[in-house]
Design a protein around this motif. Sequence first.
Motif, short mmCIF file in Angstrom:
data_model
loop_
_atom_site.label_atom_id
_atom_site.label_comp_id
_atom_site.label_asym_id
_atom_site.label_seq_id
_atom_site.Cartn_x
_atom_site.Cartn_y
_atom_site.Cartn_z
N ARG A 27 0.87 -1.06 -0.01
CA ARG A 27 0.11 0.03 0.16
C ARG A 27 0.91 1.26 0.06
N THR A 30 1.19 2.95 3.26
CA THR A 30 2.28 2.38 4.39
C THR A 30 3.80 2.46 3.93
N LEU A 83 4.07 -3.37 11.81
CA LEU A 83 3.21 -3.78 10.54
C LEU A 83 2.85 -5.24 10.83
N LYS A 86 0.16 -5.77 13.29
CA LYS A 86 -1.03 -5.15 13.07
C LYS A 86 -1.80 -5.92 11.59
N LYS A 88 -0.19 -6.20 8.59
CA LYS A 88 -0.08 -5.21 7.37
C LYS A 88 0.76 -5.96 6.66
N TRP A 324 -3.90 -12.23 8.38
CA TRP A 324 -3.60 -10.93 7.44
C TRP A 324 -4.85 -10.87 6.46
N ASN A 327 -7.67 -9.62 7.38
CA ASN A 327 -7.30 -7.76 7.59
C ASN A 327 -7.50 -7.23 6.52
N GLN A 328 -7.16 -7.84 5.50
CA GLN A 328 -7.05 -7.26 3.96
C GLN A 328 -8.62 -6.58 3.43
#
Lengths: 330, 109
Positions: A27, A30, A83, A86, A88, A324, A327-328
Amino acid sequence: MNIIFSFVPVILLLTFLFLLDSFNLVRVKTLVLCLFWGVACATCGFFLNKSIQNLIELDFSFYSRYMAPVIEECLKATFIFYLISKKKIGFIIDGAIYGFAIGAGFSVLENIYYLFQSPPEYNLLTWIIRGVGTAVMHGGCTSFFAILFVGAISRSENRILAFLPGLLLAILFHSGFNHFPFNPVLQTLLILLLLPFAFVLVFSLSNAKLQKWLEIEFNSEVEILNMIRKGDFGSTKAGKYLKSLKEQFTSETIFDMYCYIDLYLELSIKAKRNLMLKENEFPIIVEDDLQLKLTELTQLRKQIGKIGELALAPLIRMNYRNLWKLNQLN
Amino acid sequence: MNVQVSTSADYTVVCVDGRVDTTNASELEKSMLEVIEGGGTKIILDCSGLNYISSSGLRVFLVIQKKLMLLKGQFRLCSLQPGIKEIFDISGFSSIFSLFADTEAAMNG
């Protein structure tokens, strides 16, 4: 000219890595944060290194070889920790790019500082060595830390020590670089030739793994969800296994488990669909009820409890990558 | 997997039979790209004989959709078997592709 060589090569290499991300896992927001984190680390590292040097009065060459790499690599690694905590970062590819961006941000500020200091002994060759060698080394170290860290947490459940091998390797590589074991020009050339090659190799392996993961999981998940929706789940191996849990859990928990599997599969398929859409640069689909379903999944997970989750592990394992993936969808 | 290409009115109709999975998805992609390179920008994919599709196959569909969107062309899928249609519905791909009941509906749609 000095300015160009001090930070253009590392930014070019970062762009090259970004373009290698065929699944668009990275991203941009990020990535920019990573660059800024690198800048913040360089500032912090500068003051920390100065204070420690003044405090223990170590010889500069000893300090730069053994102490500075530890401090700088630990500082840069913290954002990768964040990251990962979280969820990410999902794969080696995005981890490596974020890591490289942190190192790039670090080296950009470091080189700007040296540009302003402009020591008289610095000539164009020094700037080439700093811009190509040192800067790329900074990016490479954090990048390889992220690669090893993501690789380790994807393989094992032990996340506490998963960061250690990567961090040790980054410190060793950084320290080794600061020893200048070869002629600096040769060292820079080696980095410039070997690092992109290593990245391409690691990325192509990771890409193949990602495609395999997508292929195998997507197909089996669609198949099981299809069976559930048709009411044929009980005849499958997974259904029979769920039935076998009846003796250990209350019927309410078994019902929750059934709902949990159904909802997890649906969300997992949608997360993978979005990954496929991103790969082909299509806008991702965000269903209206997505947030509700994610909340429901969290609630069901709580109701099933740790023991229930362990019992479901042969069917669904909430490992790092699965978390993950969900989370996406957020 | 068996792929047959025919031209009807403005459309190129590609009939795909059998399974589209990791082992042969690239073959389907190649056949479809050949149609596009040959100037076919309005493609109907007749899936009446398609009995299995994996994520590799879905990705080929996305690649073709993207190519045709760039060329301002059309990519329509028709005659999906219930099991395959279910995959599209479950995964949400139904909203990405234009799905039609049969070739005629795809041509008139």
